[in-house]
Design an enzyme around this catalytic site. Sequence first.
Site, PDB file in Angstrom:
ATOM      1  N   ASP A  30       0.911  -1.337  -0.051  1.00 26.75           N
ATOM      2  CA  ASP A  30       0.158   0.192   0.160  1.00 26.75           C
ATOM      3  C   ASP A  30       0.935   1.197   0.064  1.00 26.75           C
ATOM      4  O   ASP A  30       1.783   1.313   0.620  1.00 26.75           O
ATOM      5  CB  ASP A  30      -0.817   0.173   1.064  1.00 26.75           C
ATOM      6  CG  ASP A  30      -2.083   0.922   0.927  1.00 26.75           C
ATOM      7  OD1 ASP A  30      -3.323   0.332   1.130  1.00 26.75           O
ATOM      8  OD2 ASP A  30      -1.860   2.304   1.055  1.00 26.75           O
ATOM      9  N   HIS A 100     -10.084  -5.421  -3.475  1.00 23.90           N
ATOM     10  CA  HIS A 100      -9.038  -5.466  -2.929  1.00 23.90           C
ATOM     11  C   HIS A 100      -9.183  -5.908  -1.344  1.00 23.90           C
ATOM     12  O   HIS A 100     -10.027  -5.508  -0.784  1.00 23.90           O
ATOM     13  CB  HIS A 100      -8.077  -4.353  -3.078  1.00 23.90           C
ATOM     14  CG  HIS A 100      -8.702  -2.920  -2.521  1.00 23.90           C
ATOM     15  ND1 HIS A 100      -9.681  -2.363  -3.281  1.00 23.90           N
ATOM     16  CD2 HIS A 100      -8.513  -2.506  -1.264  1.00 23.90           C
ATOM     17  CE1 HIS A 100     -10.123  -1.092  -2.531  1.00 23.90           C
ATOM     18  NE2 HIS A 100      -9.495  -1.287  -1.391  1.00 23.90           N
TER      19      HIS A 100
HETATM   20  P1  5GP Z   1      -9.816   1.442   0.304  1.00 21.18           P
HETATM   21  O1  5GP Z   1      -9.782   2.623   1.134  1.00 21.18           O
HETATM   22  O2  5GP Z   1     -10.494   1.265  -1.166  1.00 21.18           O
HETATM   23  O3  5GP Z   1     -10.286   0.279   1.074  1.00 21.18           O
HETATM   24  O4  5GP Z   1      -8.267   0.985   0.291  1.00 21.18           O
HETATM   25  C1  5GP Z   1      -7.586   1.630  -0.986  1.00 21.18           C
HETATM   26  C2  5GP Z   1      -5.906   1.474  -0.586  1.00 21.18           C
HETATM   27  O5  5GP Z   1      -5.447   1.708  -1.832  1.00 21.18           O
HETATM   28  C3  5GP Z   1      -5.815   2.650   0.440  1.00 21.18           C
HETATM   29  O6  5GP Z   1      -5.176   1.983   1.696  1.00 21.18           O
HETATM   30  C4  5GP Z   1      -4.670   3.641  -0.440  1.00 21.18           C
HETATM   31  O7  5GP Z   1      -3.480   3.805   0.486  1.00 21.18           O
HETATM   32  C5  5GP Z   1      -4.168   2.436  -1.338  1.00 21.18           C
HETATM   33  N1  5GP Z   1      -3.616   3.149  -2.546  1.00 21.18           N
HETATM   34  C6  5GP Z   1      -4.274   4.338  -3.226  1.00 21.18           C
HETATM   35  N2  5GP Z   1      -3.699   4.721  -4.215  1.00 21.18           N
HETATM   36  C7  5GP Z   1      -2.609   3.841  -4.413  1.00 21.18           C
HETATM   37  C8  5GP Z   1      -1.583   3.702  -5.264  1.00 21.18           C
HETATM   38  O8  5GP Z   1      -1.379   4.249  -6.325  1.00 21.18           O
HETATM   39  N3  5GP Z   1      -0.540   2.507  -5.140  1.00 21.18           N
HETATM   40  C9  5GP Z   1      -0.596   1.798  -4.003  1.00 21.18           C
HETATM   41  N4  5GP Z   1       0.202   1.084  -3.864  1.00 21.18           N
HETATM   42  N5  5GP Z   1      -1.658   1.953  -3.034  1.00 21.18           N
HETATM   43  C10 5GP Z   1      -2.733   2.928  -3.241  1.00 21.18           C
END
Ligand code: 5GP
Length: 114
Positions: A30, A100
């Site tokens: 992440d 994810h």
């Molecule tokens: P959600 O909030 O949708 O469950 O999690 C999305 C996750 O994706 C977050 O923890 C955020 O930090 C991660 N994330 C967002 N953009 C990117 C990116 O460009 N690269 C990576 N490796 N992680 C990302």
Amino acid sequence: MKDCLFCMISSKKINTDIVFEDKKILAFRDISPQAPVHILLIPKMHISTLNDLTPKNIEIAGHLIYNATKLAKMEDIAKNGYRTVFNCNEWGGQTIYHLHLHLLGNRKFKWPPG
Ligand code: 5GP
Ligand code: ZN
């Protein structure tokens, strides 16, 4: 899917710290880690949310979970314990609309979550 960040990551259009890959899934660190170990496991095919799982694609969920347990062992967090999370839609805290599984570890987590 066009304009989906995680589709771009899975097709290697964006550089990412990949820790595991097979034909169906990709795992990468992440960008904004919430724990010393914070890995995201995604299906390579675009599935928007947990609500979009169907009898036809449900095996991908088990594949993500099983590989999260393997990565937990590889990252040496399996014995102490770790957290796995699928955030779903706005109230679940989902910000990226490509399914994810978060794998978080190497610190103690609170329950209930915030
Ligand atoms: P959600 O909030 O949708 O469950 O999690 C999305 C996750 O994706 C977050 O923890 C955020 O930090 C991660 N994330 C967002 N953009 C990117 C990116 O460009 N690269 C990576 N490796 N992680 C990302
Ligand atoms: Zn996508």
